[in-house]
Design a protein around this motif. Structure first.
Motif, PDB file in Angstrom:
ATOM      1  N   TYR A   1       0.774  -1.239   0.000  1.00 27.63           N
ATOM      2  CA  TYR A   1       0.000   0.000   0.000  1.00 27.63           C
ATOM      3  C   TYR A   1       0.810   1.296   0.000  1.00 27.63           C
ATOM      4  CZ  TYR A   1      -4.316  -2.639   0.680  1.00 27.63           C
ATOM      5  OH  TYR A   1      -5.383  -3.490   0.509  1.00 27.63           O
ATOM      6  N   PRO A   2       1.998   1.348   0.565  1.00 29.14           N
ATOM      7  CA  PRO A   2       2.733   2.620   0.529  1.00 29.14           C
ATOM      8  C   PRO A   2       2.896   3.104  -0.920  1.00 29.14           C
ATOM      9  CG  PRO A   2       3.786   1.120   2.052  1.00 29.14           C
ATOM     10  CD  PRO A   2       2.732   0.322   1.333  1.00 29.14           C
ATOM     11  N   PRO A   3       2.729   4.391  -1.173  1.00 24.08           N
ATOM     12  CA  PRO A   3       2.762   4.903  -2.557  1.00 24.08           C
ATOM     13  C   PRO A   3       4.177   4.986  -3.120  1.00 24.08           C
ATOM     14  CG  PRO A   3       2.472   6.717  -1.025  1.00 24.08           C
ATOM     15  CD  PRO A   3       2.423   5.462  -0.200  1.00 24.08           C
ATOM     16  N   MET A   4       4.774   3.813  -3.338  1.00 26.35           N
ATOM     17  CA  MET A   4       6.135   3.747  -3.860  1.00 26.35           C
ATOM     18  C   MET A   4       6.178   3.847  -5.380  1.00 26.35           C
ATOM     19  SD  MET A   4       7.595   3.652  -1.043  1.00 26.35           S
ATOM     20  CE  MET A   4       9.277   3.533  -1.661  1.00 26.35           C
ATOM     21  N   GLY A   5       5.034   3.688  -6.042  1.00 27.02           N
ATOM     22  CA  GLY A   5       4.988   3.777  -7.492  1.00 27.02           C
ATOM     23  C   GLY A   5       4.731   5.184  -7.977  1.00 27.02           C
ATOM     24  N   ARG A   6       5.086   5.419  -9.233  1.00 26.35           N
ATOM     25  CA  ARG A   6       4.829   6.703  -9.886  1.00 26.35           C
ATOM     26  C   ARG A   6       4.077   6.424 -11.182  1.00 26.35           C
ATOM     27  NH1 ARG A   6       5.939   7.550  -5.534  1.00 26.35           N
ATOM     28  NH2 ARG A   6       7.436   9.006  -4.608  1.00 26.35           N
ATOM     29  N   ALA A   7       2.973   7.152 -11.384  1.00 25.62           N
ATOM     30  CA  ALA A   7       2.115   6.919 -12.548  1.00 25.62           C
ATOM     31  C   ALA A   7       1.875   8.217 -13.294  1.00 25.62           C
ATOM     32  CB  ALA A   7       0.779   6.325 -12.099  1.00 25.62           C
ATOM     33  N   THR A   8       1.878   8.130 -14.608  1.00 24.15           N
ATOM     34  CA  THR A   8       1.573   9.295 -15.443  1.00 24.15           C
ATOM     35  C   THR A   8       0.392   8.957 -16.346  1.00 24.15           C
ATOM     36  OG1 THR A   8       3.221   8.535 -17.061  1.00 24.15           O
ATOM     37  CG2 THR A   8       3.938  10.157 -15.424  1.00 24.15           C
ATOM     38  N   ALA A   9      -0.443   9.953 -16.598  1.00 21.56           N
ATOM     39  CA  ALA A   9      -1.662   9.739 -17.373  1.00 21.56           C
ATOM     40  C   ALA A   9      -1.367   9.539 -18.849  1.00 21.56           C
ATOM     41  CB  ALA A   9      -2.602  10.927 -17.187  1.00 21.56           C
ATOM     42  N   VAL A  10      -2.033   8.551 -19.432  1.00 21.70           N
ATOM     43  CA  VAL A  10      -2.044   8.325 -20.877  1.00 21.70           C
ATOM     44  C   VAL A  10      -3.491   8.043 -21.257  1.00 21.70           C
ATOM     45  CG1 VAL A  10       0.329   7.474 -21.006  1.00 21.70           C
ATOM     46  CG2 VAL A  10      -1.539   5.867 -20.565  1.00 21.70           C
ATOM     47  N   LYS A  11      -3.769   7.895 -22.532  1.00 22.73           N
ATOM     48  CA  LYS A  11      -5.137   7.662 -22.974  1.00 22.73           C
ATOM     49  C   LYS A  11      -5.697   6.392 -22.335  1.00 22.73           C
ATOM     50  CE  LYS A  11      -8.065   7.242 -27.070  1.00 22.73           C
ATOM     51  NZ  LYS A  11      -8.101   7.197 -28.551  1.00 22.73           N
TER      52      LYS A  11
END
Length: 391
Positions: A118-128
């Motif tokens: 659960y810790p927010p260790m990931g990074r996400a960027t928006a795509v279609k």
């Protein structure tokens, strides 16, 4: 009555399994993973269906029967109880995701389980249509048995700064499990790393942490049972405490059995005749009972509040207060028992030392941090606004 009968059948099945799980505890520790047969046999009792929505064949059980089963499993093997608890609870969490996310995992395989980090260790960027996710997460208990994982991530804006904190459900074939789990306790949980490299996650497999905090999630539109309106961290923190109480119960049973036959090296007296031994046993038993009573009473209260539609911050703070106190009480009980067990109890393979190590390993989980939870309770009592955190 039918629902209660299903609960009883699960608990009866778990009771029957206890000698087998107890006999496999050393195997789980030595191999650093719970035997596949144990997961299979626990599954066959219906345990993993207890918190699953009925539309996928689940029971939509109450939380107290679920935690009662967890406590039993953990009383036989700490590692098995731990991963059973977290994997079983994640069926509840997936039920709060949009319907398509639930179908992605359960439409073809209703038995599918998910691990988490659960810790927010990931990074996400928006795509279609969704997001590209990358990151490395630690401590994903039970990942070896899972069809996917629920992973915490920060969604980044165009400027690279976080704009949302979310949970993302990712199928197992889209990540790598890195074997790093070499520990002094809970060795059988296989709580390894999960590595995701630029994987596409569709929008429907993303759940905002803000929605979870407000107890207003998309999955509630199809899973209307009030069970799914219980606050995330009220449930998940109790999911961490329940197996710890189970470990204390197992340590207690092992200790009493050991002390009945133990003869002290010096003097040749029987340990069970020592009045101080009796005092320590009584203290440990009282702490374990108190821990369980508070945990289950509070969980019942918060389920009732979810059914009424009013879960107050005060109640949430109380649940977390007593959940960390339950963990502290379980540790106190195990320590009193261990220090009273004699030198023979430290031998490799004895249950008491394994429970002691497993419990202390469970104690350091972030959900069991007493100061953080108790400070939030103090904030609530003094009227300080709380709008986040593990509450």
């Amino acid at each position: 009555m039918k629902e209660q009968s299903m609960h009883d059948q699960v608990l009866d099945g778990i009771h029957e399994l206890l000698p087998t799980l107890r006999a496999r505890a050393q195997e789980a520790e030595d191999n650093r993973r719970v035997p596949d047969d144990s997961i299979k046999e626990i599954r066959e009792t219906g345990f993993f269906r207890m918190l699953q929505p009925s539309r996928y064949g689940g029971m939509e059980s109450g939380l107290v029967p679920f935690y009662s089963a967890v406590k039993l499993i953990a009383s036989a093997c700490g590692s098995t109880g731990w991963i059973s608890s977290v994997l079983g609870a994640h069926t509840w969490h997936l039920a709060n995701f949009p319907e398509q996310a639930q179908d992605d995992f359960w439409a073809k395989n209703p038995d599918a389980l998910l691990s988490s980090a659960y810790p927010p260790m990931g990074r996400a960027t928006a795509v279609k249509g969704g997001y590209l996710l990358s990151g490395t997460w630690g401590f994903s208990s039970g990942s070896a048995y899972s069809a996917g994982a629920i992973l915490g991530a920060l969604i980044l804006g165009e400027d690279g700064k976080p704009i949302d904190n979310v949970a993302m459900a990712v199928p197992a074939d889209e990540y790598i499990i890195e074997d790093v789990w070499h520990t002094v306790g809970l060795r059988g949980t296989g709580s390894n790393n999960i590595i995701v490299d630029n994987v596409f996650v569709p929008e429907h497999r993303v759940l905002s942490s803000a929605d979870s905090f407000r107890c207003v999630c998309p999955g509630q539109s199809i899973n209307s049972n009030p069970l799914y309106r219980v606050p995330l961290y009220s449930l998940m923190s109790s999911t961490i405490a329940a197996p710890l109480i189970g470990m204390a119960t197992g340590a207690y049973d092992a200790h009493v059995t050991h002390q009945k036959e133990r003869v002290r090296t010096y003097g040749g007296t029987k340990a069970k005749d020592d009045p101080f031994t009796k005092v320590r046993v009584a203290q440990a038993a009282s702490e374990i009972d108190a821990a369980w009573l508070q945990l289950t009473t509070n969980i019942s209260e918060i389920e009732a509040a979810a059914e009424s539609g009013t879960v107050t911050m005060s109640l949430r703070a109380k649940v977390r207060r007593d959940q960390v106190r339950a963990s502290e009480r379980a540790i106190y009980a195990i320590d009193r028992l261990f220090e009273n067990s004699g030198a023979s109890a430290i031998a490799t393979g004895t249950p008491i030392q394994r429970f002691w190590r497993d419990a202390h390993s469970a104690r350091v989980h972030v959900a069991n941090d007493p100061e953080a939870a108790l400070a939030m309770y103090g904030d609530q009592e003094f009227g300080v606004s709380i709008d986040g955190g593990m509450l």
